[in-house]
Design a protein around this motif. Structure first.
Motif, PDB file in Angstrom:
ATOM      1  N   ILE A  40       0.859  -1.192   0.000  1.00  0.00           N
ATOM      2  CA  ILE A  40       0.000   0.000   0.000  1.00  0.00           C
ATOM      3  C   ILE A  40       0.893   1.240   0.000  1.00  0.00           C
ATOM      4  N   ARG A  41       0.574   2.192  -0.869  1.00  0.00           N
ATOM      5  CA  ARG A  41       1.303   3.469  -0.857  1.00  0.00           C
ATOM      6  C   ARG A  41       0.608   4.423   0.111  1.00  0.00           C
ATOM      7  N   ASP A  42       1.326   4.838   1.152  1.00  0.00           N
ATOM      8  CA  ASP A  42       0.755   5.726   2.157  1.00  0.00           C
ATOM      9  C   ASP A  42       1.895   6.444   2.872  1.00  0.00           C
ATOM     10  N   GLN A  43       2.140   7.683   2.508  1.00  0.00           N
ATOM     11  CA  GLN A  43       3.254   8.432   3.094  1.00  0.00           C
ATOM     12  C   GLN A  43       3.080   8.639   4.591  1.00  0.00           C
ATOM     13  N   GLU A  44       1.858   8.922   5.024  1.00  0.00           N
ATOM     14  CA  GLU A  44       1.619   9.149   6.449  1.00  0.00           C
ATOM     15  C   GLU A  44       1.908   7.887   7.250  1.00  0.00           C
ATOM     16  N   ALA A  45       1.460   6.746   6.764  1.00  0.00           N
ATOM     17  CA  ALA A  45       1.688   5.485   7.481  1.00  0.00           C
ATOM     18  C   ALA A  45       3.168   5.139   7.502  1.00  0.00           C
ATOM     19  N   ARG A  51       8.164   4.697  10.573  1.00  0.00           N
ATOM     20  CA  ARG A  51       9.534   5.188  10.740  1.00  0.00           C
ATOM     21  C   ARG A  51       9.738   5.731  12.154  1.00  0.00           C
ATOM     22  N   HIS A  52       8.725   6.433  12.637  1.00  0.00           N
ATOM     23  CA  HIS A  52       8.796   6.986  13.994  1.00  0.00           C
ATOM     24  C   HIS A  52       8.814   5.868  15.030  1.00  0.00           C
ATOM     25  N   ILE A  90      12.266   0.043  13.959  1.00  0.00           N
ATOM     26  CA  ILE A  90      12.260  -1.412  13.800  1.00  0.00           C
ATOM     27  C   ILE A  90      12.021  -2.079  15.151  1.00  0.00           C
ATOM     28  N   GLY A  91      11.040  -2.977  15.173  1.00  0.00           N
ATOM     29  CA  GLY A  91      10.666  -3.641  16.415  1.00  0.00           C
ATOM     30  C   GLY A  91       9.588  -2.914  17.186  1.00  0.00           C
ATOM     31  N   GLY A  92       9.271  -1.680  16.754  1.00  0.00           N
ATOM     32  CA  GLY A  92       8.261  -0.893  17.440  1.00  0.00           C
ATOM     33  C   GLY A  92       6.854  -1.269  17.014  1.00  0.00           C
ATOM     34  N   GLU A  93       5.895  -0.819  17.803  1.00  0.00           N
ATOM     35  CA  GLU A  93       4.494  -1.098  17.519  1.00  0.00           C
ATOM     36  C   GLU A  93       3.924  -0.031  16.568  1.00  0.00           C
ATOM     37  N   PHE A  94       3.246  -0.506  15.542  1.00  0.00           N
ATOM     38  CA  PHE A  94       2.582   0.401  14.604  1.00  0.00           C
ATOM     39  C   PHE A  94       1.079   0.266  14.774  1.00  0.00           C
ATOM     40  N   GLU A  95       0.395   1.391  14.879  1.00  0.00           N
ATOM     41  CA  GLU A  95      -1.055   1.380  14.889  1.00  0.00           C
ATOM     42  C   GLU A  95      -1.539   2.660  14.222  1.00  0.00           C
ATOM     43  N   GLY A 111      10.548   4.977  -2.643  1.00  0.00           N
ATOM     44  CA  GLY A 111      10.573   5.933  -1.558  1.00  0.00           C
ATOM     45  C   GLY A 111      10.823   5.194  -0.255  1.00  0.00           C
ATOM     46  N   PHE A 112      10.818   5.921   0.854  1.00  0.00           N
ATOM     47  CA  PHE A 112      11.036   5.242   2.130  1.00  0.00           C
ATOM     48  C   PHE A 112       9.947   4.196   2.327  1.00  0.00           C
ATOM     49  N   THR A 113      10.372   3.020   2.784  1.00  0.00           N
ATOM     50  CA  THR A 113       9.487   1.849   2.810  1.00  0.00           C
ATOM     51  C   THR A 113       9.550   1.175   4.174  1.00  0.00           C
TER      52      THR A 113
END
Length: 498
Positions: A332-337, A342-343, A346-351, A395-397
């Protein structure tokens, strides 16, 4: 001998959200010999084919502007004019001839036939006797203006496209023969009055294969120089949209006429066979899970990146976030996500909410929760048969693992034309039971060797295969399938400079 090469390449979806400006062409913007050869020498691209052909003939290549952008929405007027102005200025008028690399379905706000306008401007600068050979995508919407101003038109013979290198070499060889006055190209253009969706254009089976085989048999006639079968691009709402044929012969206008009309009549007779069956997103996921062996490719053609779609449709994603018994993969292309992942690190929780942000047609954002597995700068080179060696940039992935669902989030839209799309982030297609490909057919060059089963999904989107959903304003009518009845070979023209 000195041969010029230049080009502008864009497939314009006039139904896609947003506009395409000059910045979209900057990723593939080269001017001059050093930049052109540095980027494309040794690649299996049209540009790589021109470089190789020039070397084999022992001629000096004089590159002007070459610029390309990922298929997307309407090209804005300012960008359209700036590109033409720079292209025309960059072509060396003292060269013996020109190879121009274009798509055939580029549209700007002021030019419905962008390629035709480019050629008209080039003719005004170079004169009517300056030899010009043009390469085109199989999905080009070919106009009379294009055939009038290009001495030679050579289109791809394959879909998925794996022969652009060979067709560029062919165009170059024919141009040399034209320059040396060994041939006198005569062109016949026949338009079918048919809009065909990309899913119906697979060239190694079905009706499209029959057309290609007839075209190849015609090319074995000594006086036939080239037969181009153009399936057309139905998502460009322009007068010339649709399937057409260009037959080029050595001075034989009657033969060109006969071959082109025979191909067009055959296509019209087969028109109903170009239709493809589809399932809803829910049915498609259920069918994929019922298959005993994967990978199962769910081809989400309505969000086809290679057709100009935004790459953030969520209709299939919404069906995958529930509990899955098998592993699934979607991009999925989504710059905000991407920025949120990125914030998290690696290993962090994404929601967060993913996709559905380009417009309302391609679905609503979907709430996703998972762990960030990998962050990547998004650069890779094609390793498969489609444009081997070509640079790609997502782009950043970020790769986010959501239970059995693996989600690749990208900043930029990149079509799944090469296995590097997933291999570059450490994933392997064979590890997944379901792979969602935002593509009509070109995904086969990335996943074709792995696919055990294929399901075409019917969901809302600017590349939907049911063309009656679109509000066509400029395409010439009657046209199938918008109109059931069409006249046999409704448009035909022969160009002979004798």
């Amino acid at each position: 001998m000195r041969i010029a090469v230049a080009g502008i390449l864009h497939e314009t979806n006039t139904f896609a959200p947003g506009v395409t400006d000059l910045s979209h062409f900057r990723d593939q913007w080269t001017v001059g010999l050093e930049a052109f050869t540095s980027r494309y020498a040794g690649t299996r691209t049209s540009m790589g084919g021109v470089i190789a052909a020039a070397a084999s003939h022992g001629v000096q290549l004089i590159p002007g502007l070459y610029a390309a952008a990922t298929p997307s929405g309407m090209v804005e007027a300012a960008a359209g004019d700036a590109l033409i102005d720079e292209l025309v200025e960059s072509v060396d008028s003292s060269a013996a001839g020109l190879v121009i690399i274009m798509h055939g379905a580029m549209v700007s706000e002021q030019y419905a036939d962008y390629e035709g306008e480019c050629l008209k401007r080039l003719r005004a600068k170079l004169g009517t006797d300056y030899p010009i050979a043009m390469t085109l995508d199989l999905h080009g919407n070919i106009s009379e203006e294009m055939v009038r101003h290009a001495d030679l038109i050579v289109g791809y013979d394959t879909y998925p496209h794996v022969d652009m290198y060979e067709r560029a070499v062919e165009a170059f060889d024919l141009l040399i023969r034209k320059i040396r006055r060994n041939i006198r190209p005569v062109r016949a253009l026949a338009h079918t009055g048919m809009l065909v969706v990309p899913q119906g254009m697979l060239t190694d089976e079905g009706s499209m294969q029959q057309l290609m085989e007839l075209a190849f048999s015609m090319e074995r006639i000594p006086a036939v120089l080239n037969v181009t079968v153009a399936g057309g691009f139905p998502y460009s709402d322009v007068p010339d949209a649709g399937m057409s044929f260009v037959v080029t012969t050595d001075g034989d206008a009657e033969l060109a006429h006969r071959c082109a009309s025979e191909l067009a009549q055959m296509a019209i007779d087969l028109k109903a066979s170009f239709n493809v069956s589809y399932l809803t997103p829910r049915e498609a996921v259920a069918e994929a899970l019922a298959q005993p062996e994967g990978p199962v490719i769910i081809a989400e053609g309505s969000d086809n990146v290679g057709g100009g779609a935004p790459a953030d449709a969520t209709h299939v994603l919404a069906e995958l976030i529930t509990h899955l018994p098998h592993k699934a993969l979607i991009v999925i292309r989504d710059q905000e996500a991407v920025e949120a992942a990125r914030h998290a690190g690696i290993g962090g929780e994404f929601e967060g909410w993913v996709g559905g942000k380009s417009d309302t047609l391609h679905g609503k954002p979907v709430r996703v929760k998972g762990k960030v597995r990998l962050l990547f700068d998004g650069h890779y080179r094609h390793a498969g048969p489609y444009m081997t060696g070509q640079r790609a940039e997502m782009g950043f992935t970020a790769v986010v693992e959501c239970g059995q669902l693996t989600l690749i989030l990208t900043e930029k839209r990149v079509a799944p034309w090469d296995v590097g799309h997933v291999r570059s982030v450490g994933l392997w297609p064979a590890d997944y039971h379901i792979i969602v490909a935002k593509s009509a057919l070109a995904w086969q060059t990335a996943f074709g060797l792995f696919a055990k089963h294929v399901i075409n999904v019917d969901s809302p989107g600017c590349c939907n295969a049911n063309l009656v959903h679109f509000d066509y304003q400029r395409v010439l009518r009657p046209v199938y399938p918008l109109d059931e009845t069409i006249a046999p070979i409704p448009r035909f023209r022969v160009f002979d400079e004798a």
